[in-house]
Design an enzyme around this catalytic site. Structure first.
Site, PDB file in Angstrom:
ATOM      1  CG  PHE A 121     -17.073  40.005 106.520  1.00 24.57           C
ATOM      2  CD1 PHE A 121     -17.363  41.300 106.497  1.00 24.57           C
ATOM      3  CD2 PHE A 121     -16.069  39.332 107.187  1.00 24.57           C
ATOM      4  CE1 PHE A 121     -16.583  42.036 107.660  1.00 24.57           C
ATOM      5  CE2 PHE A 121     -15.385  40.045 108.044  1.00 24.57           C
ATOM      6  CZ  PHE A 121     -15.680  41.377 108.390  1.00 24.57           C
ATOM      7  CE  LYS A 122     -25.485  40.802 101.981  1.00 26.27           C
ATOM      8  NZ  LYS A 122     -25.125  41.953 102.750  1.00 26.27           N
ATOM      9  CB  ALA A 160     -19.045  35.832  97.259  1.00 25.74           C
ATOM     10  N   PRO A 206     -33.440  40.510 106.366  1.00 25.48           N
ATOM     11  CG  PRO A 206     -31.987  40.733 104.833  1.00 25.48           C
ATOM     12  CD  PRO A 206     -32.702  39.829 105.685  1.00 25.48           C
ATOM     13  N   GLY A 207     -34.526  43.785 105.203  1.00 25.18           N
ATOM     14  CA  GLY A 207     -35.808  44.096 104.355  1.00 25.18           C
ATOM     15  C   GLY A 207     -36.700  45.037 105.220  1.00 25.18           C
ATOM     16  CD  GLN A 220     -33.905  46.430 102.315  1.00 25.59           C
ATOM     17  OE1 GLN A 220     -33.779  45.660 101.275  1.00 25.59           O
ATOM     18  NE2 GLN A 220     -32.731  46.510 102.970  1.00 25.59           N
ATOM     19  N   GLY A 221     -39.446  48.439 103.109  1.00 30.57           N
ATOM     20  CA  GLY A 221     -40.613  48.341 103.004  1.00 30.57           C
ATOM     21  C   GLY A 221     -41.254  46.858 103.892  1.00 30.57           C
ATOM     22  N   GLY A 222     -40.426  46.165 104.175  1.00 29.29           N
ATOM     23  CA  GLY A 222     -40.992  44.854 105.114  1.00 29.29           C
ATOM     24  C   GLY A 222     -41.496  45.278 106.482  1.00 29.29           C
ATOM     25  NE  ARG A 249     -31.413  52.074 104.604  1.00 24.04           N
ATOM     26  CZ  ARG A 249     -31.751  51.743 103.535  1.00 24.04           C
ATOM     27  NH1 ARG A 249     -31.705  52.725 102.570  1.00 24.04           N
ATOM     28  NH2 ARG A 249     -32.047  50.400 103.044  1.00 24.04           N
TER      29      ARG A 249
END
Ligand code: O7M
Length: 214
Positions: A60-61, A63, A164-165, A169-171, A188
Protein backbone atom coordinates in the site's frame (compact mmCIF):
# COMPACT_ATOMS: atom_id res chain seq x y z
CA UNK A 1 6.94 -23.41 4.37
CA UNK A 2 7.85 -22.66 0.75
CA UNK A 3 11.57 -22.70 0.13
CA UNK A 4 11.65 -19.71 -2.23
CA UNK A 5 12.88 -16.13 -2.11
CA UNK A 6 10.35 -15.07 -4.69
CA UNK A 7 7.50 -12.63 -4.05
CA UNK A 8 4.95 -12.49 -6.84
CA UNK A 9 3.72 -8.95 -7.63
CA UNK A 10 0.14 -9.79 -8.57
CA UNK A 11 -0.67 -6.61 -10.47
CA UNK A 12 -3.50 -8.07 -12.54
CA UNK A 13 -6.88 -6.39 -12.55
CA UNK A 14 -9.11 -9.43 -12.79
CA UNK A 15 -10.09 -10.95 -9.46
CA UNK A 16 -10.66 -14.51 -10.65
CA UNK A 17 -7.45 -14.53 -12.67
CA UNK A 18 -5.59 -13.24 -9.59
CA UNK A 19 -6.95 -16.10 -7.48
CA UNK A 20 -6.14 -18.64 -10.17
CA UNK A 21 -2.53 -17.39 -10.47
CA UNK A 22 -2.10 -17.35 -6.68
CA UNK A 23 -3.34 -20.96 -6.51
CA UNK A 24 -1.05 -22.17 -9.25
CA UNK A 25 2.02 -20.50 -7.69
CA UNK A 26 1.32 -21.21 -4.01
CA UNK A 27 4.12 -23.77 -3.71
CA UNK A 28 6.58 -21.86 -5.92
CA UNK A 29 6.66 -18.43 -4.26
CA UNK A 30 7.29 -17.19 -0.73
CA UNK A 31 4.41 -14.71 -0.86
CA UNK A 32 2.06 -12.77 -3.10
CA UNK A 33 2.29 -8.99 -3.10
CA UNK A 34 -0.99 -7.15 -3.67
CA UNK A 35 -0.85 -3.57 -4.90
CA UNK A 36 -3.53 -0.93 -5.59
CA UNK A 37 -4.42 -2.10 -9.14
CA UNK A 38 -5.89 -5.38 -7.87
CA UNK A 39 -7.61 -3.74 -4.89
CA UNK A 40 -9.10 -0.96 -7.03
CA UNK A 41 -10.33 -3.46 -9.60
CA UNK A 42 -12.34 -5.33 -7.00
CA UNK A 43 -12.36 -4.85 -3.27
CA UNK A 44 -10.11 -5.13 -0.24
CA UNK A 45 -11.59 -8.55 0.53
CA UNK A 46 -9.25 -10.01 -2.11
CA UNK A 47 -6.53 -9.77 0.59
CA UNK A 48 -8.41 -12.23 2.80
CA UNK A 49 -9.16 -14.53 -0.12
CA UNK A 50 -5.53 -14.77 -1.21
CA UNK A 51 -4.38 -15.02 2.42
CA UNK A 52 -6.23 -18.37 2.52
CA UNK A 53 -3.93 -19.56 -0.30
CA UNK A 54 -0.53 -18.12 0.63
CA UNK A 55 1.19 -15.29 2.54
CA UNK A 56 0.01 -11.85 1.42
CA UNK A 57 2.06 -8.68 1.51
CA UNK A 58 -0.03 -5.53 1.07
CA UNK A 59 1.94 -3.09 -1.04
CA UNK A 60 0.00 0.00 0.00
CA UNK A 61 3.08 2.26 0.12
CA UNK A 62 1.35 3.94 3.03
CA UNK A 63 2.20 7.67 3.02
CA UNK A 64 -0.31 9.67 5.01
CA UNK A 65 -0.91 11.20 8.45
CA UNK A 66 -0.64 8.77 11.39
CA UNK A 67 -4.41 8.33 11.88
CA UNK A 68 -5.06 7.45 8.23
CA UNK A 69 -2.02 5.16 8.18
CA UNK A 70 -3.32 3.30 11.23
CA UNK A 71 -6.70 2.71 9.56
CA UNK A 72 -5.00 1.29 6.46
CA UNK A 73 -2.65 -0.98 8.44
CA UNK A 74 -5.46 -2.24 10.66
CA UNK A 75 -7.55 -3.12 7.61
CA UNK A 76 -4.71 -5.15 6.08
CA UNK A 77 -4.08 -6.90 9.40
CA UNK A 78 -7.76 -7.74 9.90
CA UNK A 79 -7.85 -9.26 6.41
CA UNK A 80 -5.05 -11.63 7.43
CA UNK A 81 -2.10 -10.09 5.58
CA UNK A 82 1.36 -11.32 6.56
CA UNK A 83 3.07 -8.05 5.70
CA UNK A 84 2.52 -4.43 4.68
CA UNK A 85 4.70 -1.95 2.80
CA UNK A 86 4.91 1.65 3.95
CA UNK A 87 6.73 4.74 2.77
CA UNK A 88 8.99 6.42 5.31
CA UNK A 89 9.48 9.89 3.74
CA UNK A 90 6.38 11.09 5.59
CA UNK A 91 8.41 10.94 8.82
CA UNK A 92 8.80 9.03 12.06
CA UNK A 93 5.27 9.53 13.46
CA UNK A 94 3.68 8.34 10.24
CA UNK A 95 5.64 5.11 9.87
CA UNK A 96 5.53 4.46 13.61
CA UNK A 97 1.71 4.53 13.36
CA UNK A 98 1.89 1.77 10.75
CA UNK A 99 4.14 -0.35 12.99
CA UNK A 100 1.85 0.15 16.01
CA UNK A 101 -1.33 -0.69 14.11
CA UNK A 102 0.23 -3.73 12.43
CA UNK A 103 0.55 -5.99 15.46
CA UNK A 104 2.23 -9.21 14.26
CA UNK A 105 2.10 -8.12 10.62
CA UNK A 106 5.58 -7.38 9.21
CA UNK A 107 6.22 -3.78 8.13
CA UNK A 108 8.59 -3.10 5.23
CA UNK A 109 9.79 0.44 4.63
CA UNK A 110 10.54 1.82 1.15
CA UNK A 111 13.96 3.51 1.28
CA UNK A 112 14.92 3.45 -2.41
CA UNK A 113 13.03 2.74 -5.63
CA UNK A 114 13.63 1.09 -8.99
CA UNK A 115 12.16 3.49 -11.55
CA UNK A 116 13.79 6.28 -13.57
CA UNK A 117 13.55 9.50 -11.56
CA UNK A 118 13.80 7.83 -8.15
CA UNK A 119 17.01 9.76 -7.32
CA UNK A 120 15.23 12.05 -4.85
CA UNK A 121 14.20 9.18 -2.61
CA UNK A 122 17.29 7.03 -3.30
CA UNK A 123 19.62 9.90 -2.37
CA UNK A 124 18.04 10.01 1.07
CA UNK A 125 18.09 6.31 1.97
CA UNK A 126 20.27 6.85 5.07
CA UNK A 127 17.85 9.32 6.68
CA UNK A 128 14.89 7.13 5.68
CA UNK A 129 16.52 4.06 7.21
CA UNK A 130 17.24 5.92 10.45
CA UNK A 131 13.58 6.96 10.74
CA UNK A 132 12.39 3.44 9.85
CA UNK A 133 14.80 1.78 12.27
CA UNK A 134 13.58 3.97 15.15
CA UNK A 135 9.99 3.18 14.20
CA UNK A 136 10.74 -0.55 14.51
CA UNK A 137 10.20 -1.84 10.97
CA UNK A 138 10.77 -5.50 10.07
CA UNK A 139 12.53 -4.91 6.75
CA UNK A 140 13.24 -2.71 3.75
CA UNK A 141 12.39 -2.28 0.08
CA UNK A 142 15.41 -1.48 -2.10
CA UNK A 143 15.83 -1.72 -5.87
CA UNK A 144 17.14 -4.93 -7.44
CA UNK A 145 18.01 -3.12 -10.67
CA UNK A 146 20.16 -0.43 -8.98
CA UNK A 147 22.82 -2.66 -7.54
CA UNK A 148 25.02 0.01 -5.96
CA UNK A 149 22.05 1.52 -4.07
CA UNK A 150 21.00 -1.96 -2.94
CA UNK A 151 24.53 -2.84 -1.80
CA UNK A 152 24.81 0.42 0.20
CA UNK A 153 21.50 -0.29 1.92
CA UNK A 154 22.62 -3.87 2.68
CA UNK A 155 25.75 -2.49 4.38
CA UNK A 156 23.59 -0.41 6.70
CA UNK A 157 21.23 -3.16 7.94
CA UNK A 158 20.96 -6.85 8.76
CA UNK A 159 17.18 -6.76 8.36
CA UNK A 160 15.26 -8.42 5.52
CA UNK A 161 15.55 -6.59 2.19
CA UNK A 162 12.93 -7.16 -0.50
CA UNK A 163 13.86 -6.04 -4.01
CA UNK A 164 11.77 -5.22 -7.10
CA UNK A 165 13.04 -4.12 -10.51
CA UNK A 166 13.74 -7.64 -11.80
CA UNK A 167 12.94 -8.82 -15.34
CA UNK A 168 10.70 -6.19 -16.97
CA UNK A 169 12.65 -3.36 -15.26
CA UNK A 170 16.04 -4.75 -16.29
CA UNK A 171 17.39 -6.28 -13.07
CA UNK A 172 18.56 -9.88 -12.61
CA UNK A 173 17.42 -11.88 -9.57
CA UNK A 174 20.86 -13.46 -9.04
CA UNK A 175 22.61 -10.04 -9.13
CA UNK A 176 20.15 -8.65 -6.59
CA UNK A 177 20.67 -11.61 -4.24
CA UNK A 178 24.46 -11.24 -4.54
CA UNK A 179 24.11 -7.53 -3.66
CA UNK A 180 22.16 -8.38 -0.52
CA UNK A 181 18.48 -8.92 -1.32
CA UNK A 182 16.72 -11.60 0.74
CA UNK A 183 13.46 -11.59 -1.21
CA UNK A 184 12.95 -10.79 -4.88
CA UNK A 185 9.75 -9.16 -6.19
CA UNK A 186 8.72 -10.13 -9.72
CA UNK A 187 5.47 -9.28 -11.50
CA UNK A 188 5.10 -9.08 -15.28
CA UNK A 189 7.87 -11.56 -16.11
CA UNK A 190 5.77 -14.17 -14.29
CA UNK A 191 2.10 -13.29 -14.73
CA UNK A 192 2.47 -12.22 -18.37
CA UNK A 193 4.36 -15.40 -19.24
CA UNK A 194 2.55 -18.16 -21.13
CA UNK A 195 3.60 -20.50 -18.29
CA UNK A 196 3.77 -18.52 -14.99
CA UNK A 197 4.73 -21.57 -12.89
CA UNK A 198 7.66 -22.37 -15.17
CA UNK A 199 8.74 -18.68 -15.25
CA UNK A 200 8.73 -18.58 -11.42
CA UNK A 201 10.58 -21.91 -11.17
CA UNK A 202 13.28 -20.59 -13.51
CA UNK A 203 13.85 -17.56 -11.26
CA UNK A 204 13.97 -19.85 -8.20
CA UNK A 205 16.59 -21.96 -9.99
CA UNK A 206 18.63 -18.91 -11.02
CA UNK A 207 18.72 -17.76 -7.37
CA UNK A 208 19.60 -21.23 -6.10
CA UNK A 209 22.42 -21.53 -8.63
CA UNK A 210 23.90 -18.17 -7.64
CA UNK A 211 23.73 -19.19 -3.95
CA UNK A 212 25.63 -22.42 -4.59
CA UNK A 213 28.24 -20.56 -6.66
CA UNK A 214 28.99 -18.01 -3.92
O1 O7M B 1 8.13 -7.00 -11.99
P1 O7M B 1 7.25 -5.81 -12.34
O2 O7M B 1 8.05 -4.67 -12.84
O3 O7M B 1 6.09 -6.17 -13.21
O4 O7M B 1 6.55 -5.35 -10.96
C1 O7M B 1 7.27 -4.78 -9.93
C2 O7M B 1 6.41 -4.60 -8.72
O5 O7M B 1 7.23 -4.05 -7.68
C3 O7M B 1 5.24 -3.65 -8.88
O6 O7M B 1 4.18 -4.12 -8.06
C4 O7M B 1 5.76 -2.32 -8.37
O7 O7M B 1 4.73 -1.53 -7.82
C5 O7M B 1 6.73 -2.79 -7.26
N1 O7M B 1 7.85 -1.88 -7.01
C6 O7M B 1 8.69 -1.47 -8.01
O8 O7M B 1 8.57 -1.91 -9.16
N2 O7M B 1 9.67 -0.56 -7.74
C7 O7M B 1 9.92 -0.07 -6.50
O9 O7M B 1 10.82 0.71 -6.33
C8 O7M B 1 9.11 -0.52 -5.44
C9 O7M B 1 8.14 -1.47 -5.71
C10 O7M B 1 7.54 -2.08 -4.57
O10 O7M B 1 7.17 -3.23 -4.50
O11 O7M B 1 7.51 -1.34 -3.49
C11 O7M B 1 7.09 -1.92 -2.34
Amino acid sequence: MVDSRLVLALDVMDRSRAIEIAHSLRSTVFAVKINWPLILAGSGSIIGEIAKITRVICDFKVADIPNTNSLIARFARDQGAWGIISHSFTGFESIRSVVEASGDMKVFSVVAMSHPGSDLINGNYEKLMDISEKAGVYGYIAPGNKISDLASIRKKTEKIIMSPGIGSQGGKASDAVKAGADLIIVGRSIYESSDPVKAAEMINMEILKSETES
